[in-house]
Every structure is written in structure tokens, then in C-alpha cells.
Design a protein around this motif. Structure first.
Motif, PDB file in Angstrom:
ATOM      1  N   LYS A   2      37.261  23.055  32.093  1.00 32.03           N
ATOM      2  CA  LYS A   2      37.456  23.323  33.980  1.00 32.03           C
ATOM      3  C   LYS A   2      36.301  23.535  34.150  1.00 32.03           C
ATOM      4  CE  LYS A   2      41.799  25.034  34.615  1.00 32.03           C
ATOM      5  NZ  LYS A   2      42.901  26.109  35.204  1.00 32.03           N
ATOM      6  N   LYS A   3      35.754  22.747  35.301  1.00 36.48           N
ATOM      7  CA  LYS A   3      33.549  23.351  35.637  1.00 36.48           C
ATOM      8  C   LYS A   3      34.021  25.136  36.616  1.00 36.48           C
ATOM      9  CE  LYS A   3      31.668  19.284  37.065  1.00 36.48           C
ATOM     10  NZ  LYS A   3      30.920  18.134  37.826  1.00 36.48           N
ATOM     11  N   ASP A  26      40.713  18.781  43.687  1.00 40.80           N
ATOM     12  CA  ASP A  26      40.483  19.114  42.104  1.00 40.80           C
ATOM     13  C   ASP A  26      41.579  18.340  41.655  1.00 40.80           C
ATOM     14  OD1 ASP A  26      40.642  20.499  39.338  1.00 40.80           O
ATOM     15  OD2 ASP A  26      41.118  22.184  40.209  1.00 40.80           O
ATOM     16  N   THR A  27      40.811  17.418  40.530  1.00 43.29           N
ATOM     17  CA  THR A  27      41.926  16.348  39.396  1.00 43.29           C
ATOM     18  C   THR A  27      41.577  16.723  37.990  1.00 43.29           C
ATOM     19  OG1 THR A  27      39.998  14.773  39.614  1.00 43.29           O
ATOM     20  CG2 THR A  27      42.169  14.470  41.234  1.00 43.29           C
ATOM     21  N   GLU A  28      40.375  17.598  38.293  1.00 46.04           N
ATOM     22  CA  GLU A  28      39.919  17.495  37.193  1.00 46.04           C
ATOM     23  C   GLU A  28      40.513  19.988  36.198  1.00 46.04           C
ATOM     24  OE1 GLU A  28      36.662  16.245  35.746  1.00 46.04           O
ATOM     25  OE2 GLU A  28      37.387  14.129  35.968  1.00 46.04           O
TER      26      GLU A  28
END
Length: 348
Positions: A2-3, A26-28
């Protein structure tokens, strides 16, 4: 992985619109931290974001960028919570006591510079600054120096071998070189502290790239365009809300001739959001990334060359480092004084 993204000034306006866009895309996986001065408003913003994104990770951080001690406390908190920051949005800002020059406005209204006047407020807007408890000019401290100190304090989580991190500043089309002086970086002697602080932001971003790029940290500058936020409404505090509404058709008409009239916080956050999707090392350190909106309402981002020089940015950076040293020493002296009960003859 996660960023981790931290946004100052995230509880309203462009900052809140950016957070909504980041979570919607937010996909990742994203760990978002709202860093603001007003706790209640920040909690309200978090609740609004979670209402539309119930699975999101949204943290809160109290920080007042005009206060040195608040920035230092917040930075300590960030370093305890996160082992890294992928993106730090330096968005918080103020324009206190704006004074609108009606005469200059109407003069400009019937001149060839009318579009430039609307887009940049050049020649029609001044402010009365104040002094913080730390003895700094309030606009300079809030818009620039507090953020500079935050970056310096967060080096351990921003700079890591083998990966890149990103700083993204919210500047302004009101950043005029004529308002900034190297021998008066806090703008104590002028009446355009907001313009000065935003031009200083442009200089600082370039200096930070010069200093940190080798450590994987990259800095970029954005301009949101003319956005109808509390900052804009504050320019004419006695102007009734319904008159602002009546002016909107005029603003939409002006947008046919200039793409800088983004008008809404969502549109104004376009460049901030766009930069998040880019590779930081591929961006131009001399460019200000503009949020633009076409006459048909289409949003896009475009780089425009900033009126800055590397040598001036280096000199400015040295002055900021010296000021940082001075305020840290003064803060340490105050803490020692407080610990020892104050100097003789004074109440502690």
C-alpha cells in the motif's frame, strides 16, 4: 504494498477533493493521512470520505503549519506510525485579511489585461499579515516554512535507497517574482505575503530537487487555477453568497477564453491527482503543473515553465536552513527556560 499518502490542508476545498479522487481511484490499496489544524473539521472530512469509501484506510494527524512546535510534534507522530511516505502533499495555506482594490478591478475590467487579472489577481489583491507565537510572519510560516520544516523532519520516511518518493506543492498563478525579495523572505515589508509565499514555494521546490533527487525524493509544483473555495470567497468577505452565484455564468463565459478557470475543487485538484499517477523522476523540476478546464468542462494538466533560477533557489534554501537553525535554537532555549522555571525576576 500500500502507498502511504499524507495531505496537509485536507479537510476542505482542493485538499478534500484530492483525497476523494485518490480513494475513488484506489485499485492497489492506499493508506491516506489527513493532516490538518482543526480536529473537528478533519474528523468530519474523514467521516465523509469513509461514507463513500467504507473500506478505506484514513488516518488523522493534527498539525498547524504556522507553529514550529506543532510541526515537530506531528513529524514525530508520523515517524512512529509509518516506516515510509510515498507521497507528501504540501497543500495547506492561508490568505488572511485579503483587501480587494475595487478601483484597480474596474480599471482592469475594461483593459486588455482583464483575463490575466481574473486568472492571477495581479494588481487587485493585497493582504495584511500577522506574526505567529514563534515570531514568524504568519503567511510565510503557514504556507511555506512549516512545510519546509516538515519535509526536513520527515527525511527518514521520505528518503529510502532503491525507491522514489514524491513531494507535491500547491502553488498559485498569484506567485509573482516581483512580490518576492531574497533580503526579505518572510515579506515583512510588503503587502503581498501570499504572492511572495507562493513564489517562494516555486523556488523551494527546485532547491529540494537539487538537494534530494540523489536520495530518491522528487518535488513538483502545481497550480489549481481559479477555484471557488473559502479562500476565494474570503477575498470579498462582505460579498453576499447569492452574488457569487450570480457571477458563476460570467466565470463560465470567461472560461471559454481562458482554461485557468477551473472553478470547482474537483477540477482544481486535477494536477495534484495527475502527478500521483506519474513517475516522479520523469517530471520537469522547472515546470508548474497547471490544473486546466476547457470551455466544455474537460479537465487536463499542462506544464508551464516557472519564472525561477537555480542560483536564486540555492540562496533561498541557505536562508531557510539558517532560519531553521535559529528557530530550533530559540525553541530549545525556551524549553530549557521553562524546565528551569524561567529567568530570575520572571514568573514561570
Amino acid at each position: 504494498m500500500k502507498k502511504v499518502v499524507l495531505v496537509t490542508g485536507a479537510n476542505s476545498g482542493i485538499g478534500l477533493a484530492l483525497c476523494e479522487r485518490l480513494l475513488s481511484d484506489d485499485t492497489e490499496g492506499l493508506q491516506l493521512c489527513l493532516a490538518c489544524r482543526n480536529v473537528q473539521r478533519t474528523e468530519d472530512a474523514r467521516s465523509a470520505l469513509l461514507a463513500s469509501h467504507p473500506e478505506a484506510q484514513v488516518d488523522l494527524l493534527q498539525v498547524d503549519t504556522s507553529s514550529i512546535s506543532s510541526v515537530l510534534r506531528a513529524a514525530r507522530d508520523v515517524k512512529l506510525r509509518y516506516d515510509r511516505l510515498d507521497c507528501l502533499y504540501l497543500n495547506a495555506g492561508i490568505m488572511p485579511n485579503p483587501e480587494f482594490d475595487i478601483k484597480a478591478f474596474f480599471k482592469g475590467l475594461f483593459s486588455s489585461k482583464v483575463i490575466t487579472m481574473f486568472a492571477t489577481a495581479e494588481g487587485i489583491l493585497t493582504q495584511r499579515d500577522a506574526v505567529t507565537a514563534d515570531g514568524l510572519q504568519e503567511v510565510f510560516a503557514t504556507n511555506l516554512f512549516g512545510h519546509f520544516l516538515l519535509v526536513r523532519e520527515l527525511e527518514p520516511v521520505l528518503c529510502h535507497p532503491g525507491r522514489t518518493s514524491q513531494l507535491v506543492w500547491t502553488s498559485s498563478s498569484n506567485a509573482h517574482r516581483s512580490a518576492f525579495k531574497l533580503d526579505d523572505i518572510q515579506h515583512k515589508k510588503g503587502n503581498q505575503p501570499y504572492s511572495s509565499s507562493k513564489y517562494a514555494t516555486d523556488l523551494l521546490s527546485l532547491a529540494l530537487n537539487n538537494h534530494y533527487n540523489k536520495q530518491g525524493l522528487y518535488s513538483s509544483v502545481t497550480c489549481p487555477g481559479f477555484v471557488m473555495t473559502k479562500l476565494a470567497y474570503g477575498i470579498l468577505p462582505s460579498f453576499p453568497a447569492f452574488l457569487w452565484t450570480m457571477l458563476l455564468p460570467l466565470f463560465w463565459l470567461i472560461r471559454i477564453f481562458t482554461n485557468t478557470f477551473t472553478l470547482s475543487p474537483y477540477n482544481g485538484s486535477e494536477a495534484l491527482f495527475w502527478l500521483f499517477k506519474q513517475k516522479p523522476e520523469s517530471l520537469d523540476p522547472y515546470a508548474k503543473y497547471q490544473s486546466l478546464t476547457s470551455g466544455l468542462g474537460n479537465n487536463y494538466t499542462q506544464p508551464r515553465k516557472m519564472d525561477i533560477k537555480l542560483e536564486v533557489s540555492k540562496l533561498f534554501y541557505k536562508k531557510l536552513l539558517q532560519l531553521e537553525s535559529d528557530v530550533r535554537k530559540e525553541l530549545t532555549d525556551k524549553e530549557k527556560q521553562s524546565h528551569h522555571g524561567g529567568p530570575a525576576g520572571c514568573e514561570s
